[in-house]
Design an enzyme around this catalytic site. Structure first.
Site, short mmCIF file in Angstrom:
data_model
loop_
_atom_site.label_atom_id
_atom_site.label_comp_id
_atom_site.label_asym_id
_atom_site.label_seq_id
_atom_site.Cartn_x
_atom_site.Cartn_y
_atom_site.Cartn_z
N CYS A 36 -0.87 6.38 0.06
CA CYS A 36 -0.90 4.96 -0.32
C CYS A 36 -2.27 4.36 -0.02
O CYS A 36 -3.23 4.70 -0.71
CB CYS A 36 0.25 4.22 0.36
SG CYS A 36 0.78 2.79 -0.59
N HIS A 67 4.91 7.12 -1.14
CA HIS A 67 5.18 7.55 0.24
C HIS A 67 6.10 8.77 0.25
O HIS A 67 7.32 8.62 0.39
CB HIS A 67 5.83 6.41 1.03
CG HIS A 67 4.88 5.31 1.34
ND1 HIS A 67 4.00 5.37 2.41
CD2 HIS A 67 4.63 4.14 0.73
CE1 HIS A 67 3.27 4.26 2.45
NE2 HIS A 67 3.63 3.50 1.43
N GLU A 106 6.65 10.83 2.50
CA GLU A 106 7.31 11.03 3.80
C GLU A 106 8.72 10.45 3.82
O GLU A 106 9.55 10.88 4.60
CB GLU A 106 6.46 10.43 4.93
CG GLU A 106 6.37 8.91 5.00
CD GLU A 106 5.27 8.30 4.14
OE1 GLU A 106 4.84 8.95 3.16
OE2 GLU A 106 4.85 7.17 4.44
N1 GLN Z 1 -2.31 -2.21 1.25
C1 GLN Z 1 -2.18 -1.34 0.13
C2 GLN Z 1 -1.47 -2.02 -1.03
O1 GLN Z 1 -0.81 -3.00 -0.86
C3 GLN Z 1 -1.47 -0.06 0.49
C4 GLN Z 1 -0.08 -0.27 0.95
C5 GLN Z 1 0.48 0.92 1.68
O2 GLN Z 1 -0.27 1.77 2.14
N2 GLN Z 1 1.78 0.98 1.83
O3 GLN Z 1 -1.56 -1.55 -2.14
#
Ligand code: GLN
Length: 544
Positions: A382, A516, A518
């Site tokens: 992410c 994600h 995970e």
């Molecule tokens: N802050 C980043 C976004 O909003 C990544 C978010 C995250 O890593 N869950 O896109």
């Protein structure tokens, strides 16, 4: 109709009620039953989405896009049953539903009250969508005696009557502390906690007693006598060496038997626990060891990256190696308080996890650079993927000012806010500067992988679905310069507009994912990306 198991906690918080619920569900599953686990959180936030990971640990995201309590992660890791929005409810959401109804005039002039309106709403949440399972386990957050949890206690008390005695069981998790000065385990806190519970009209059927030392038979008998439960239903629960040993331990102490007999059911044949034995065998007899450096922001609190930590353990289970995780504060690299090379050189692989906000970002970007230049396995998740793209843009594509609009206005928005995207339900829109709650791309989205890519070989597939939780996206307009710099877009949203995965074919293992992974990893079904990442770390460990 499903049978219900209500799980409450007493004496203190952090007794591992969530793990207990997950383990009990796994044991029932191992006996062939279909299960569903739900969490009732008494706080007034509508969901944990806007709560700081420092306060509440990680926000767990379900396929259907709910931002939920991290206990839902345990539930899914232990049972493999994907959580849903309907499996987590807070007082905030209950009140929101009721107040919306009240404003619409749905109560036809009635006075809206905690009993029956709030309790009815809680009961509805408990029973909703449960026809397809044999057991519903409902964990009530907080501790008996909390003001916030009273409506939930009242609702489950009523539910026992509504459902019938044979269809509902109360399990109470308490603490039996060891007092060193006396050299004894003390049962009094448990007695008081059960008394509090009975004063609310709830007589527990099974007591799970967390203790640091083995509970002597005499104390077990005493608890049974004072708390009005059979002795076999007083289950000692000592700390386990691994959370994945907890189902086996509870089974050995007779938890699943006690619960089934509280329902008046025959326990029948022994449960099929081979899956858990195998996991414990792999964890207990590793054939190697790797050290992974996780460069992030919320490194002070393990719960903030709960699922990530577990997924790394699962990668270790897949490869039969011990995984040591070193949490490294990205900010230290920025302030020059830590030497990047000195910190990262001992690592067999580097991971930059998800996160929000600018703090520590230059340290993360520097870590990506280190991994890229040194050929150390790198996994960006992410925000970590976004950092990998910014690093690639700056250092391999000649875009010196590359940044993300999350950190403020920029001439080179390699990562930017996307205000429209497609879902199965149609076009979704969000407004710049809108409310923070519920404005992210959340939940499961499909992605298409390039056939001959590294990630397609890792997944063994080109069509995947993974869970998202972010506002910003890598800007597809930078695809050409980034690919020329060696960072290939190997996974895209099906319409080709949103980059989902980037990789470096000229690097031993360099993958960034917008989602994600995970969240979907399980100890008995490790996520392929984590299994492959740990395998790469193992290869790296043999080089250094
Ligand atoms: N802050 C980043 C976004 O909003 C990544 C978010 C995250 O890593 N869950 O896109």
């Amino acid at each position: 109709m499903a049978r219900f198991i209500f799980i409450t906690g007493g004496v203190v918080s952090s007794l591992g009620k969530g793990l207990m619920a997950a383990s009990l569900a796994a044991l029932l599953q191992a006996r062939g039953y279909r299960v569903r686990i739900r969490k009732f959180d008494p706080y007034l936030n509508v969901d944990p989405g806007t709560m700081s990971p420092y306060q509440h640990g990680e926000v767990y995201v379900t396929d259907d896009g709910a931002e939920t309590d991290l206990d839902l992660g345990h539930y899914e890791r232990f049972t493999g049953v994907p959580g849903r929005q309907s499996d987590n409810v807070t007082s905030g959401r209950i009140y929101q539903t009721i107040i919306q109804k009240e404003r619409r005039g749905d109560y036809l002039g009635a006075t809206v009250q905690v009993i029956p309106h709030v309790t009815d709403a809680i009961k509805e949440f408990a029973r909703n969508e449960t026809d397809d399972v044999d057991f519903v386990l409902c964990e009530i957050g907080g501790t008996v005696g909390d003001i916030e949890s009273l409506p939930f206690m009242e609702a489950i008390r009523q539910l026992r009557n509504d459902l019938g005695r044979n269809n509902s069981v109360f399990v109470h998790v308490t603490l039996v502390p060891y007092i060193a000065a006396a050299g004894e385990l003390k049962t009094k806190p448990t007695q008081h906690s059960v008394r509090d519970l009975t004063s609310l009209g709830i007589q527990p059927d099974v007591l799970v007693c967390r203790c640091e030392r083995p509970l002597p038979e005499s104390e077990r008998a005493k608890i049974a006598l004072f708390c009005n439960v059979p002795k076999e239903a007083v289950i000692p629960a000592l700390d386990a060496s691994s959370i994945y040993g907890v189902p086996l331990q509870y089974h050995a102490e007779g938890l699943d038997n006690a619960v089934l007999s509280a329902f008046g059911m025959d326990a029948g044949a022994a449960p099929e626990l081979g899956r858990w034995d195998d996991i414990m065998d792999r964890l207990g007899n590793p054939e190697g060891e790797v050290t992974i450096g996780v460069v992030g922001k919320y490194v002070g609190l393990a719960d903030a990256y709960k699922s990530l930590n577990e997924a790394l353990v699962h990668g270790g289970i897949a490869n039969r190696v011990k995984v040591n995780v070193r949490w490294i504060d990205a900010e230290l690299f920025e302030k020059g308080e830590a030497d990047i090379a000195a910190q990262l050189e001992p690592m067999h692989a580097i991971l930059v996890p998800g996160g929000f906000g600018e703090r520590g970002s230059e340290g993360k970007i520097a870590s990506v650079k280190f991994a890229r230049e040194r050929g150390v396995p790198f996994f960006g998740i992410c925000l970590g993927m976004q950092m990998a793209c910014i690093e690639g843009a700056r250092n391999t594509a000649g875009i010196a000012d590359a940044s993300t609009t999350e950190f403020g206005p920029t001439e080179e928005p390699v990562v930017g806010l996307i205000t429209e995207w497609m879902t199965a339900e149609g076009l979704q829109k969000r407004e710049e500067g809108g409310d923070l709650g519920g404005t992210m791309r959340l939940g499961a989205y499909p992605a298409k992988l390039t056939g001959n890519s590294h990630v397609a070989s890792i997944y063994g597939a080109t069509d995947i679905s993974e869970r998202h939780r972010h506002r910003y996206e890598v800007n597809v307009h930078y695809r050409d310069p980034l690919e020329k710099g060696g960072l290939v877009f190997s996974g895209m949203s099906p319409d080709g507009t949103l980059p989902e995965i980037v990789e470096r074919p000229d690097h031993p293992w360099f993958v960034g994912v917008q989602f994600h992974p995970e969240l979907k990893s399980k100890p008995f079904d490790p996520h392929p990306l984590f299994a492959s990442f740990i395998e790469a770390a193992l290869k790296q460990s043999r080089l250094v």
